[in-house]
Write a protein that holds these residues in place. Structure first.
Motif, PDB file in Angstrom:
ATOM      1  N   ALA A  49      46.781  42.238  44.846  1.00 41.32           N
ATOM      2  CA  ALA A  49      46.159  41.506  44.008  1.00 41.32           C
ATOM      3  C   ALA A  49      47.361  41.145  42.795  1.00 41.32           C
ATOM      4  O   ALA A  49      48.300  41.722  42.528  1.00 41.32           O
ATOM      5  N   GLY A  50      47.130  40.080  42.000  1.00 37.21           N
ATOM      6  CA  GLY A  50      47.781  39.558  40.931  1.00 37.21           C
ATOM      7  C   GLY A  50      47.309  38.474  40.267  1.00 37.21           C
ATOM      8  O   GLY A  50      46.219  37.909  40.678  1.00 37.21           O
ATOM      9  N   LEU A  51      47.841  38.540  38.938  1.00 36.45           N
ATOM     10  CA  LEU A  51      47.246  37.436  38.090  1.00 36.45           C
ATOM     11  C   LEU A  51      48.532  36.970  36.960  1.00 36.45           C
ATOM     12  O   LEU A  51      49.410  37.633  37.221  1.00 36.45           O
ATOM     13  N   ILE A  52      48.300  35.780  36.524  1.00 32.74           N
ATOM     14  CA  ILE A  52      49.200  35.068  35.723  1.00 32.74           C
ATOM     15  C   ILE A  52      48.674  35.682  34.158  1.00 32.74           C
ATOM     16  O   ILE A  52      47.393  35.305  33.874  1.00 32.74           O
ATOM     17  N   TRP A  53      49.337  35.979  33.453  1.00 29.79           N
ATOM     18  CA  TRP A  53      48.804  36.935  32.291  1.00 29.79           C
ATOM     19  C   TRP A  53      47.940  35.909  31.373  1.00 29.79           C
ATOM     20  O   TRP A  53      46.989  35.914  30.672  1.00 29.79           O
ATOM     21  N   ILE A  54      48.634  34.510  31.263  1.00 30.62           N
ATOM     22  CA  ILE A  54      47.735  33.724  30.357  1.00 30.62           C
ATOM     23  C   ILE A  54      46.578  32.835  31.380  1.00 30.62           C
ATOM     24  O   ILE A  54      45.832  32.017  30.383  1.00 30.62           O
ATOM     25  N   ASN A  55      46.555  32.978  32.521  1.00 29.97           N
ATOM     26  CA  ASN A  55      45.476  32.386  33.145  1.00 29.97           C
ATOM     27  C   ASN A  55      44.227  33.146  33.396  1.00 29.97           C
ATOM     28  O   ASN A  55      44.351  34.453  33.587  1.00 29.97           O
ATOM     29  N   PRO A  56      43.047  32.696  33.575  1.00 33.89           N
ATOM     30  CA  PRO A  56      41.916  33.549  34.093  1.00 33.89           C
ATOM     31  C   PRO A  56      42.163  33.963  35.394  1.00 33.89           C
ATOM     32  O   PRO A  56      42.640  33.033  36.085  1.00 33.89           O
ATOM     33  N   GLY A  57      41.128  34.935  35.872  1.00 40.22           N
ATOM     34  CA  GLY A  57      41.186  35.142  37.333  1.00 40.22           C
ATOM     35  C   GLY A  57      42.155  35.685  37.877  1.00 40.22           C
ATOM     36  O   GLY A  57      43.288  36.163  37.042  1.00 40.22           O
ATOM     37  N   ALA A  58      42.107  35.996  39.192  1.00 47.24           N
ATOM     38  CA  ALA A  58      43.108  36.776  39.947  1.00 47.24           C
ATOM     39  C   ALA A  58      43.271  36.370  41.257  1.00 47.24           C
ATOM     40  O   ALA A  58      42.170  35.934  41.913  1.00 47.24           O
ATOM     41  N   ASN A  59      44.193  36.598  42.207  1.00 49.39           N
ATOM     42  CA  ASN A  59      44.568  36.351  43.497  1.00 49.39           C
ATOM     43  C   ASN A  59      44.327  37.869  44.196  1.00 49.39           C
ATOM     44  O   ASN A  59      44.760  38.540  43.777  1.00 49.39           O
ATOM     45  N   TYR A  60      43.861  37.791  45.318  1.00 51.27           N
ATOM     46  CA  TYR A  60      43.800  38.774  46.223  1.00 51.27           C
ATOM     47  C   TYR A  60      44.513  38.728  47.686  1.00 51.27           C
ATOM     48  O   TYR A  60      44.314  37.503  48.265  1.00 51.27           O
ATOM     49  N   GLY A  61      44.762  39.769  48.190  1.00 53.59           N
ATOM     50  CA  GLY A  61      45.145  39.626  49.671  1.00 53.59           C
ATOM     51  C   GLY A  61      43.988  39.924  50.485  1.00 53.59           C
ATOM     52  O   GLY A  61      42.877  40.073  49.945  1.00 53.59           O
ATOM     53  N   ASP A  62      44.083  39.225  51.801  1.00 57.11           N
ATOM     54  CA  ASP A  62      43.013  38.936  52.559  1.00 57.11           C
ATOM     55  C   ASP A  62      42.168  40.434  53.082  1.00 57.11           C
ATOM     56  O   ASP A  62      41.169  40.530  53.133  1.00 57.11           O
ATOM     57  N   ALA A  63      43.057  41.383  52.840  1.00 57.61           N
ATOM     58  CA  ALA A  63      42.561  42.629  53.321  1.00 57.61           C
ATOM     59  C   ALA A  63      41.690  43.527  52.223  1.00 57.61           C
ATOM     60  O   ALA A  63      40.779  44.277  52.666  1.00 57.61           O
ATOM     61  N   VAL A  64      41.854  42.849  50.878  1.00 58.90           N
ATOM     62  CA  VAL A  64      40.885  43.492  49.854  1.00 58.90           C
ATOM     63  C   VAL A  64      39.943  42.419  49.426  1.00 58.90           C
ATOM     64  O   VAL A  64      39.017  42.852  48.405  1.00 58.90           O
ATOM     65  N   LYS A  65      40.016  41.084  49.740  1.00 57.10           N
ATOM     66  CA  LYS A  65      39.192  40.176  49.196  1.00 57.10           C
ATOM     67  C   LYS A  65      37.577  40.633  49.077  1.00 57.10           C
ATOM     68  O   LYS A  65      37.183  41.036  50.295  1.00 57.10           O
ATOM     69  N   GLY A  66      36.845  40.571  48.123  1.00 60.99           N
ATOM     70  CA  GLY A  66      35.324  40.880  48.018  1.00 60.99           C
ATOM     71  C   GLY A  66      35.282  42.406  47.849  1.00 60.99           C
ATOM     72  O   GLY A  66      34.110  42.780  47.701  1.00 60.99           O
ATOM     73  N   ARG A  67      36.201  43.141  48.032  1.00 61.24           N
ATOM     74  CA  ARG A  67      35.950  44.493  47.701  1.00 61.24           C
ATOM     75  C   ARG A  67      36.895  45.165  46.404  1.00 61.24           C
ATOM     76  O   ARG A  67      36.466  46.145  45.663  1.00 61.24           O
ATOM     77  N   PHE A  68      37.863  44.548  46.237  1.00 63.79           N
ATOM     78  CA  PHE A  68      38.674  44.767  45.010  1.00 63.79           C
ATOM     79  C   PHE A  68      38.680  43.859  43.686  1.00 63.79           C
ATOM     80  O   PHE A  68      38.615  42.607  44.183  1.00 63.79           O
ATOM     81  N   THR A  69      38.607  44.281  42.659  1.00 60.32           N
ATOM     82  CA  THR A  69      38.800  43.562  41.660  1.00 60.32           C
ATOM     83  C   THR A  69      39.706  43.777  40.507  1.00 60.32           C
ATOM     84  O   THR A  69      39.958  45.045  40.134  1.00 60.32           O
ATOM     85  N   MET A  70      40.704  42.742  40.077  1.00 55.10           N
ATOM     86  CA  MET A  70      41.733  43.075  39.153  1.00 55.10           C
ATOM     87  C   MET A  70      41.334  42.481  37.826  1.00 55.10           C
ATOM     88  O   MET A  70      40.902  41.233  37.790  1.00 55.10           O
ATOM     89  N   SER A  71      41.631  43.391  36.866  1.00 52.64           N
ATOM     90  CA  SER A  71      41.115  42.846  35.425  1.00 52.64           C
ATOM     91  C   SER A  71      42.416  43.063  34.501  1.00 52.64           C
ATOM     92  O   SER A  71      43.242  43.928  34.769  1.00 52.64           O
ATOM     93  N   ARG A  72      42.095  42.636  33.287  1.00 48.30           N
ATOM     94  CA  ARG A  72      43.117  42.825  32.248  1.00 48.30           C
ATOM     95  C   ARG A  72      42.618  43.320  30.951  1.00 48.30           C
ATOM     96  O   ARG A  72      41.417  42.767  30.528  1.00 48.30           O
ATOM     97  N   ASP A  73      43.348  43.764  30.207  1.00 47.21           N
ATOM     98  CA  ASP A  73      42.952  44.125  28.715  1.00 47.21           C
ATOM     99  C   ASP A  73      44.076  43.651  27.860  1.00 47.21           C
ATOM    100  O   ASP A  73      45.241  44.312  27.802  1.00 47.21           O
TER     101      ASP A  73
END
Length: 117
Positions: A49-73
């Motif tokens: 999974a990965g995210l751009i710091w100033i953008n909302p949301g995250a992208n996920y690898g196919d193997a984990v989509k729907g099961r993993f969630t990436m978030s930030r503080d």
């Protein structure tokens, strides 16, 4: 000094959950993106999974989509990886990566996640 420190790995049964954390220090004002990768024994490192710091949301690898969630503080320069519905094939060392605007990459030391069947 730049440091990425992961925590939260462990042993869990299939179907269970774990939450990983990655705290970045020394990157304030230069951090462009953060991501999670994993590497299982005998396999290549895989994007999770990965995210751009100033953008909302995250992208996920196919193997984990729907099961993993990436978030930030943002205030803590910390990212999290909530892993639900874990499967034995999720067993791996999980690494956090930080990338600056100048494309310099930093890696954490990794944290072991083991999912038993």
């Amino acid at each position: 000094q730049v440091q990425l420190v992961e925590s939260g790995g462990g042993l869990v049964q299939a179907g269970g959950s774990l939450r990983l954390s990655c705290a970045a220090s020394g990157l304030t004002g230069t951090l462009y993106a953060m991501s999670w990768f994993r590497q299982a024994p005998g396999k290549e490192r895989e994007f999770v999974a990965g995210l751009i710091w100033i953008n909302p949301g995250a992208n996920y690898g196919d193997a984990v989509k729907g099961r993993f969630t990436m978030s930030r503080d943002n205030a803590k320069n910390t990212v999290y990886l909530q892993m639900d519905s874990l499967k034995p094939e999720d067993t791996a060392v999980y690494y956090c990566k930080g990338q600056t605007y100048t494309r310099v990459e930093y890696w954490g030391q990794g944290t072991q996640v083991t999912v038993s069947s």
